[in-house]
Design an enzyme around this catalytic site. Structure first.
Site, PDB file in Angstrom:
ATOM      1  N   LYS A  83       0.859  -1.191   0.000  1.00 43.29           N
ATOM      2  CA  LYS A  83       0.000   0.000   0.000  1.00 43.29           C
ATOM      3  C   LYS A  83       0.895   1.240   0.000  1.00 43.29           C
ATOM      4  CE  LYS A  83      -4.348   1.041   2.389  1.00 43.29           C
ATOM      5  NZ  LYS A  83      -5.025   0.863   3.687  1.00 43.29           N
TER       6      LYS A  83
HETATM    7  O1  G3P Z   1      -7.545   1.706   5.574  1.00 42.57           O
HETATM    8  C1  G3P Z   1      -7.923   2.897   5.022  1.00 42.57           C
HETATM    9  C2  G3P Z   1      -9.282   3.402   5.432  1.00 42.57           C
HETATM   10  O2  G3P Z   1     -10.255   2.425   5.293  1.00 42.57           O
HETATM   11  C3  G3P Z   1      -9.332   4.228   6.669  1.00 42.57           C
HETATM   12  O3  G3P Z   1     -10.621   4.442   7.165  1.00 42.57           O
HETATM   13  O4  G3P Z   1     -12.187   5.139   8.953  1.00 42.57           O
HETATM   14  O5  G3P Z   1      -9.755   5.699   9.145  1.00 42.57           O
HETATM   15  O6  G3P Z   1     -11.189   6.869   7.489  1.00 42.57           O
HETATM   16  P1  G3P Z   1     -10.937   5.612   8.235  1.00 42.57           P
END
Ligand code: G3P
Length: 217
Positions: A83
């Site tokens: 990633k």
């Molecule tokens: O892994 C990336 C993403 O899904 C992060 O989500 O909830 O931290 O905005 P969030």
């Protein structure tokens, strides 16, 4: 649509993998920090639990250093997807990873032109952050539709991985908009099985069945 779990918590992951419905896993530095465990150890364990793609994020910000980190992460298991943040340096690294046959997931995507660049760089997955865009006052799901249209116009193979999913409605909307995958936090994933009318209906069926005094076996 592939359903991925957005977690680095192996215990929670094991529980949901048992359903047979988890196609892969995504992690990020925040989730690794939350696990309190060494990254390579957690990633190797996750890769043993799921056959599908497991995203492991680089921490470097300069392309050469990203390449060194990504090669190391990719050597942990054959299903590791490196990633990489959507920056100029990140996309330089993605081009090289692509040439080396290392799978990539370009993360922190917040605009359609960013997604176009990631596809041109050879990313295997693009991760538009739906929930964070909503938090920012935009309509996150519009970005999924825009990217779908662009990728379809030019036959890009890059898969759209809806990320930053906050609820079941996000999953529905991402599926309608044509996302190839969604990465879902464990609590949201668990909620997808449920509906109050399912529970109410089942209670009624079981109560009526008990009255018959029958047994199927
Ligand atoms: O892994 C990336 C993403 O899904 C992060 O989500 O909830 O931290 O905005 P969030």
């Amino acid at each position: 649509m592939q359903l991925l779990l957005d977690t680095a918590d192996v215990i929670v992951l094991k529980d949901l993998v048992a359903t047979g419905l988890v196609d892969g896993v995504t992690t990020n530095p925040t989730l690794i920090a939350k696990s309190g465990r060494p990254m390579l150890e957690v990633i190797a364990e996750i890769c043993d639990l799921v056959e599908g793609p497991v995203s492991a994020e680089v921490a470097a910000t300069e392309s050469q250093a990203m390449l060194a980190e990504g090669r190391k992460l990719a050597s942990a298991a054959s299903n590791v997807v490196v990633k990489v943040p959507l920056t100029r340096e990140g996309l330089i690294a993605v081009r090289q990873f692509s040439a080396e046959g290392i799978q990539t997931n370009v993360t922190l995507c917040f605009s359609a032109p960013q997604a176009l660049l990631a596809a041109k760089a050879g990313a295997n997955y693009i991760s538009p952050f739906v929930g964070r865009l909503d938090d920012h006052g935009a309509v996150g799901m519009d970005l999924i539709s825009e990217i779908r249209a662009i990728y379809d116009n030019y036959d890009f193979d890059t898969e759209i991985l809806a990320a930053s999913i906050r609820n079941g409605s996000h999953v529905t909307q991402a599926a309608i908009a044509g996302a190839d995958c969604a990465t879902i936090p464990p609590d949201v994933f668990a909620s997808l099985f449920k509906h109050p009318l399912t529970e109410k209906g089942l209670d009624q069926f079981l109560a009526d069945w008990a009255k018959t005094g029958q047994s199927i076996l």
